[in-house]
Design an enzyme around this catalytic site. Sequence first.
Site, PDB file in Angstrom:
ATOM      1  N   CYS A  57     -61.317 -13.430  48.411  1.00 21.11           N
ATOM      2  CA  CYS A  57     -61.534 -14.224  49.694  1.00 21.11           C
ATOM      3  C   CYS A  57     -60.791 -13.828  50.735  1.00 21.11           C
ATOM      4  CB  CYS A  57     -62.271 -15.596  49.315  1.00 21.11           C
ATOM      5  SG  CYS A  57     -62.059 -16.792  50.931  1.00 21.11           S
ATOM      6  N   TRP A  91     -68.319 -19.691  41.495  1.00 22.43           N
ATOM      7  CA  TRP A  91     -67.028 -19.487  41.398  1.00 22.43           C
ATOM      8  C   TRP A  91     -66.550 -20.338  40.182  1.00 22.43           C
ATOM      9  CZ3 TRP A  91     -65.137 -16.173  44.152  1.00 22.43           C
ATOM     10  CH2 TRP A  91     -65.359 -15.824  45.542  1.00 22.43           C
ATOM     11  N   GLU A 143     -60.807 -26.416  54.327  1.00 26.20           N
ATOM     12  CA  GLU A 143     -60.742 -25.212  55.540  1.00 26.20           C
ATOM     13  C   GLU A 143     -59.518 -24.684  55.662  1.00 26.20           C
ATOM     14  OE1 GLU A 143     -63.718 -24.747  57.498  1.00 26.20           O
ATOM     15  OE2 GLU A 143     -62.342 -23.298  58.174  1.00 26.20           O
ATOM     16  N   SER A 144     -59.578 -23.393  55.724  1.00 26.56           N
ATOM     17  CA  SER A 144     -58.347 -22.518  55.228  1.00 26.56           C
ATOM     18  C   SER A 144     -57.250 -22.637  56.354  1.00 26.56           C
ATOM     19  CB  SER A 144     -58.677 -20.945  54.964  1.00 26.56           C
ATOM     20  OG  SER A 144     -59.350 -20.546  56.184  1.00 26.56           O
ATOM     21  N   TYR A 191     -68.518 -10.076  59.009  1.00 27.14           N
ATOM     22  CA  TYR A 191     -69.476 -10.564  58.445  1.00 27.14           C
ATOM     23  C   TYR A 191     -70.725 -10.507  59.211  1.00 27.14           C
ATOM     24  CZ  TYR A 191     -66.660 -11.949  54.442  1.00 27.14           C
ATOM     25  OH  TYR A 191     -65.861 -11.951  53.221  1.00 27.14           O
TER      26      TYR A 191
HETATM   27  N1  LIG Z   1     -64.543 -22.307  56.706  1.00 25.08           N
HETATM   28  C1  LIG Z   1     -64.027 -21.753  55.429  1.00 25.08           C
HETATM   29  C2  LIG Z   1     -64.852 -20.395  55.008  1.00 25.08           C
HETATM   30  C3  LIG Z   1     -64.474 -20.054  53.519  1.00 25.08           C
HETATM   31  C4  LIG Z   1     -65.556 -19.194  52.876  1.00 25.08           C
HETATM   32  O1  LIG Z   1     -66.296 -18.578  53.667  1.00 25.08           O
HETATM   33  N2  LIG Z   1     -65.488 -18.964  51.532  1.00 25.08           N
HETATM   34  C5  LIG Z   1     -66.400 -18.080  51.062  1.00 25.08           C
HETATM   35  C6  LIG Z   1     -65.687 -16.807  50.181  1.00 25.08           C
HETATM   36  S1  LIG Z   1     -64.741 -15.743  51.312  1.00 25.08           S
HETATM   37  C7  LIG Z   1     -67.063 -18.852  49.752  1.00 25.08           C
HETATM   38  O2  LIG Z   1     -66.502 -19.441  48.987  1.00 25.08           O
HETATM   39  N3  LIG Z   1     -68.368 -18.701  49.742  1.00 25.08           N
HETATM   40  C8  LIG Z   1     -69.126 -19.218  48.577  1.00 25.08           C
HETATM   41  C9  LIG Z   1     -70.669 -19.180  49.242  1.00 25.08           C
HETATM   42  O3  LIG Z   1     -71.010 -18.776  50.225  1.00 25.08           O
HETATM   43  O4  LIG Z   1     -71.540 -19.940  48.707  1.00 25.08           O
HETATM   44  C10 LIG Z   1     -62.613 -21.358  55.484  1.00 25.08           C
HETATM   45  O5  LIG Z   1     -61.942 -20.808  56.364  1.00 25.08           O
HETATM   46  O6  LIG Z   1     -61.892 -22.057  54.574  1.00 25.08           O
END
Ligand SMILES: N[C@@H](CCC(=O)N[C@@H](CS)C(=O)NCC(=O)O)C(=O)O
Length: 322
Positions: A57, A91, A143-144, A191
């Site tokens: 990710c 996950w 939140e990253s 995306y």
């Molecule tokens: N806003 C979040 C976005 C995180 C994100 O989109 N994570 C994705 C992986 S790249 C995820 O865990 N997706 C799981 C899902 O869509 O259910 C950040 O920047 O921390």
Amino acid sequence: MKLMINGVWRGDVDPTPELEAQRMIHTGSFRDRITSDGSSGFAAEPGRYHLYVSHACPFSHRITVVHAMKRLEGTIGLSVAHAIWDTPDGWRFGETDLSTPDHGGNGFTRLHEAYRVSQSDYTGKILVPVLWDRTSRRIVNNESLEICLMLNQAFDEVGGDSRVDLYPAALCSEIDLLGSRINRSLATGVYEVAAASNQAEYDRAVSELFGFLDECEAALADDRCFLFGERTTLADVLIFTPLVRFDAVYNPLFRASKKRLVDYPRLTALVKRIHDLPGVAATVRLDHILTHYYDGDWAVANRRGIVPHMHAVSWITSGPGA
Ligand SMILES: N[C@@H](CCC(=O)N[C@@H](CS)C(=O)NCC(=O)O)C(=O)O
């Protein structure tokens, strides 16, 4: 589709318009802060916090880069979810070639357990990255960008390398500005290219993405080392994690195909310089990245009829008389 609804994990729930709207929300809903003085209720202490990430990710990758650059490995532990997300469990953790067990002391085998323990009626996506508090047994933040800022600053007195400051006071507002462009046009923009469901949406997303990359390439013409000159900042971390995936994943698979990263010599050199900073190369796990993305369908069926923008090939002309 996958979602947690009122604290119950649904690995394959039938989509409804409401649930589909929930799945569009990527913003983390745990937004507490760790501070060095503990005034927020979460004090920076060695060994207290834990990170749950995926090496695939790009948002988690921001965290692992900052974690490495700040030399926080002895201060904040890290567990890696398996690269393949599209399973009934989402996950997952465990001792495999592409994942670690939960080192956070909770015995979680699936990330959704951390969400349910944190909030018993949680509804939403189960997102990485997650910053976990072992003391209160709950998620502090998912939140990253906010996690990066905490790692950059809050732990400096308890093990973080204070010589590395990725968010210097004099540059904060400029980093914020460029960071939000990187986020919108590149990190999430790519995306949008992948998810476009008709030609007009695709054309718009491609033009936003490559317009931004063209701008960055032009800005680097003054031979600066990093985005803000000689010093590395958070903006470099933010641009690095999508660009390092570009030619392996986004260009061929997401149809961000108008150009490759290697068609931008200065951006390529920037990515290489960031890659060569101490600790960064080890955070780039192409094995996780390729396994993860090439396991997804990326809405291929819905893309029927969308004609990709291709990078120029000198001996191919675009049509009769061209
Ligand atoms: N806003 C979040 C976005 C995180 C994100 O989109 N994570 C994705 C992986 S790249 C995820 O865990 N997706 C799981 C899902 O869509 O259910 C950040 O920047 O921390």
